[in-house]
Write an enzyme that holds these catalytic residues in place. Structure first.
Site, mmCIF file in Angstrom:
data_model
loop_
_atom_site.group_PDB
_atom_site.id
_atom_site.type_symbol
_atom_site.label_atom_id
_atom_site.label_comp_id
_atom_site.label_asym_id
_atom_site.label_seq_id
_atom_site.Cartn_x
_atom_site.Cartn_y
_atom_site.Cartn_z
ATOM 1 N N GLY A 193 24.843 15.412 28.277
ATOM 2 C CA GLY A 193 25.460 15.242 26.952
ATOM 3 C C GLY A 193 26.868 14.702 27.056
ATOM 4 N N ALA A 194 27.106 13.865 28.076
ATOM 5 C CA ALA A 194 28.375 13.147 28.238
ATOM 6 C C ALA A 194 29.569 14.085 28.419
ATOM 7 C CB ALA A 194 28.625 12.197 27.052
ATOM 8 N N SER B 168 21.767 13.208 33.511
ATOM 9 C CA SER B 168 22.932 12.533 32.942
ATOM 10 C C SER B 168 24.220 13.264 33.343
ATOM 11 C CB SER B 168 22.760 12.400 31.431
ATOM 12 O OG SER B 168 23.666 11.459 30.912
ATOM 13 N N ALA B 169 25.040 13.737 32.367
ATOM 14 C CA ALA B 169 26.252 14.474 32.746
ATOM 15 C C ALA B 169 25.888 15.725 33.552
ATOM 16 C CB ALA B 169 27.060 14.851 31.507
ATOM 17 N N ASP C 294 17.901 3.096 31.996
ATOM 18 C CA ASP C 294 18.938 4.084 31.696
ATOM 19 C C ASP C 294 20.091 3.496 30.882
ATOM 20 O OD1 ASP C 294 18.732 6.773 32.364
ATOM 21 O OD2 ASP C 294 18.877 6.364 34.501
ATOM 22 N N HIS D 110 17.075 6.156 28.734
ATOM 23 C CA HIS D 110 17.872 7.295 29.200
ATOM 24 C C HIS D 110 17.329 8.589 28.589
ATOM 25 C CE1 HIS D 110 21.372 8.976 31.109
ATOM 26 N NE2 HIS D 110 21.848 9.481 29.988
#
Length: 556
Positions: free
Chosen positions: A123-124, A210-211, A338, A452
């Site tokens: 979630g960045a 991701s994050a 992605d 992604h």
């Protein structure tokens, strides 16, 4: 007679049903979860909302939980950590958020000594939760299917994100990385307590997307993780990803200070003011200004909150810390598209009928390579258009845009991380993959493959949990991924374990770079070598050897 048989059958079913944990003693007190039936003689014990640390102080490391009396009913998810909503219009969640969830598979006998897999959400570094996005039923990260099919314990954890998780002054005053410390505290809690739930504390695998995948990478590289877990899986993100590290944290801190009325020329006074500010206001001050970017740069520049080199948890540049990861088995890969979502923000017409132009492709490259200036634009452009020919079809041009962002943000950093892991490894295994299942998102052009985050539904077994919205091919793929992932957690080798896999997956070594292409048709020909090596070589050798342009430090 019939009635007697029915009663006897009922009694037999009851006595032969799966075992269940009941009340479990943890270091903080007793907890009781809920048992979910998964099939004949198979259940999963689910514990939701167990605290692994106390309510954290603002920009402080997590502290041990004081414990509780009586039995904690662990039957509902707790609040996510305070964060902006997806649309960035308001906040949700709470400061009281350091909780985890445990999924334990049971057969007729109580499980013991099971491998443990701890999941870190993506979630960045800005949003997300251990129980995120409920799609047609349970949360996307619900661990029941994966636990039951792979015979492993799944743990999902919360950690602080956004301003409260990652604000940093770049020095000891506000060192940052609070979200990473939360993750570390959760993994440590699991190591100390999981035996009581039937887990093997000496066989913990951390995995994330991701994050969360970059977080897994940071946990591997931190000196604090020595002996804490055994294996790690990064899905679409590593510590070397360009969005995974803040290089100028003070500029962001000053921006947040301005937004909450704490701007001072004296940094100590500014930080004192920030520490006295309202958490909700601080969280909103970290939101993404989407309108600022449209047509003016690249979406990557919006992803401001991330870990920092703090001289402590992350003592040096990530690329210099791989000696710390030498003992962990490592499996990492990316989705073939992605970067498509990000490319669609940077060059919106790749998903529309109208043409994508040479100028737009060059403009994207300019945004990504601004630290190297014009020479980089020309060399990157010629590398990425060498297969175009004199009159490329629009689908080819548009896919190239997606490939550029995928390579730059995800694929190349992951390949570098795999190489550094293999180079430094002391007997640990390394594995590489490319996930390229066609997208299930409606409305995208025909050339779009795996977007992604599309891997997650398969890893967590959604095609089994909600069969009506999937086809048999999706269940095949989900079965393969759960088998490879949980075998890896058990043995350090995705091909070896209790679960049958379609083909052996060879290890990535210092001189040998095989990777497995993952989709619903995995055969011997799914193993290839040297993933996108021309592009990896371009970014690692040609591009990185270009001189960096000196820029004035920007305040804003």
């Amino acid at each position: 007679m019939m009635l007697v048989l029915v009663v006897l059958f009922g009694v037999w079913l009851n006595s032969a049903s799966a075992a269940k944990l009941g009340v479990v003693q943890t270091e903080g007190g007793q907890v009781e979860g809920k048992s979910h039936r998964m099939g004949l003689f198979r259940t999963v014990d689910v514990f939701k909302g167990i605290p692994f640390a106390d309510v954290p102080g603002k920009w402080e490391k997590p502290k041990p939980h004081p414990g509780w009396s009586g039995i904690l009913k662990a039957i509902k998810y707790r609040d996510r950590c305070l964060q902006v909503t997806l649309l960035q219009t308001k906040t949700q969640g709470s400061e009281d958020c350091l909780y985890l969830n445990i999924f334990v598979p049971q057969g007729r006998k109580l499980s013991s000594n099971l491998p443990v897999m701890v999941y870190l959400f993506g979630g960045a570094f800005l949003l997300g939760a251990s129980n995120d996005v409920a799609i047609l039923g349970d949360s996307l990260y619900d661990g029941k299917e994966m636990a039951e099919r792979g015979n492993v314990i799944i743990v999902t954890v919360n950690y602080r994100v956004g301003t409260l998780g990652f604000l940093s002054s770049g020095d000891a005053r506000l060192p940052g990385n609070y979200g990473l410390w939360d993750q570390h505290a959760a993994i440590s809690w699991v190591r100390r307590n999981i035996e009581a739930f039937g887990g093997n504390p000496d066989n913990i695998t951390i995995f994330g997307q991701s994050a969360g995948a970059a977080s897994v990478s940071f946990q591997m590289l931190s000196p604090y993780s020595k002996g804490l877990f055994r294996r790690a899986i990064s899905q679409c993100g590593v510590a070397l990803s360009p969005w995974a590290l803040q290089n100028n944290p003070m500029a962001l801190t000053k921006k947040v200070a301005r937004r909450v009325g704490c701007w001072r020329t004296n940094i100590d006074l500014m930080i004192t003011c920030l520490k006295m500010s309202d958490p909700v206001g601080l969280t909103m001050a970290g939101k993404i200004d989407v309108l600022l970017i449209l047509g003016k740069g690249v979406v990557m520049d919006l992803l401001e909150f991330s870990p920092v080199v703090d001289g402590d948890f992350i003592p040096d540049e990530p690329s210099k810390l791989f000696h710390n990861a030498a003992q962990f088995d490592y499996l990492a890969g990316v989705n073939s598209m992605d970067g498509h979502f990000f490319a669609g923000v940077d060059v919106p017409n790749i998903n529309q009928k109208n043409a994508t132009t040479v100028a737009q492709v060059r403009g994207l490259l300019a945004g990504l390579t601004k630290e190297k200036g014009n020479a980089a634009i020309d060399s990157a452009y010629s590398t990425y258009t060498s297969h175009w020919g004199s009159a490329p079809e629009q689908a080819v041009v548009k896919k190239t845009v997606a490939d550029i962002e995928t390579d730059f943000l995800f694929l190349v950093p992951t390949q570098i991380a795999l190489q550094l892991h293999a180079n430094n490894s002391s007997g640990a295994h390394t594995y590489s993959y490319l996930f390229n299942m066609k997208t299930r998102i409606p409305g995208f052009p025909h050339w779009v493959e795996a977007e992604h985050a599309e891997d997650l539904q398969y890893v967590f077994g959604k095609p089994f949990a909600t069969p009506l919205v999937y086809f048999p091919r999706h269940r095949d793929l989900s079965g393969y991924m759960i088998a490879y992932w949980t075998n890896f957690a058990k043995t350090g080798d995705p091909s070896k374990g209790d679960s049958r896999v379609p083909v052996p997956w060879p290890a990535f070594t210092k001189y040998h770079h095989p990777y497995l292409t993952i989709n619903h048709k995995i055969t011997k020909s799914s193993v290839s070598y040297d993933l996108r090596s021309d592009y990896v070589t371009y970014w690692t050798k040609t591009y990185s050897s270009l001189p960096t342009i000196k820029r004035e430090e920007e305040e804003e």
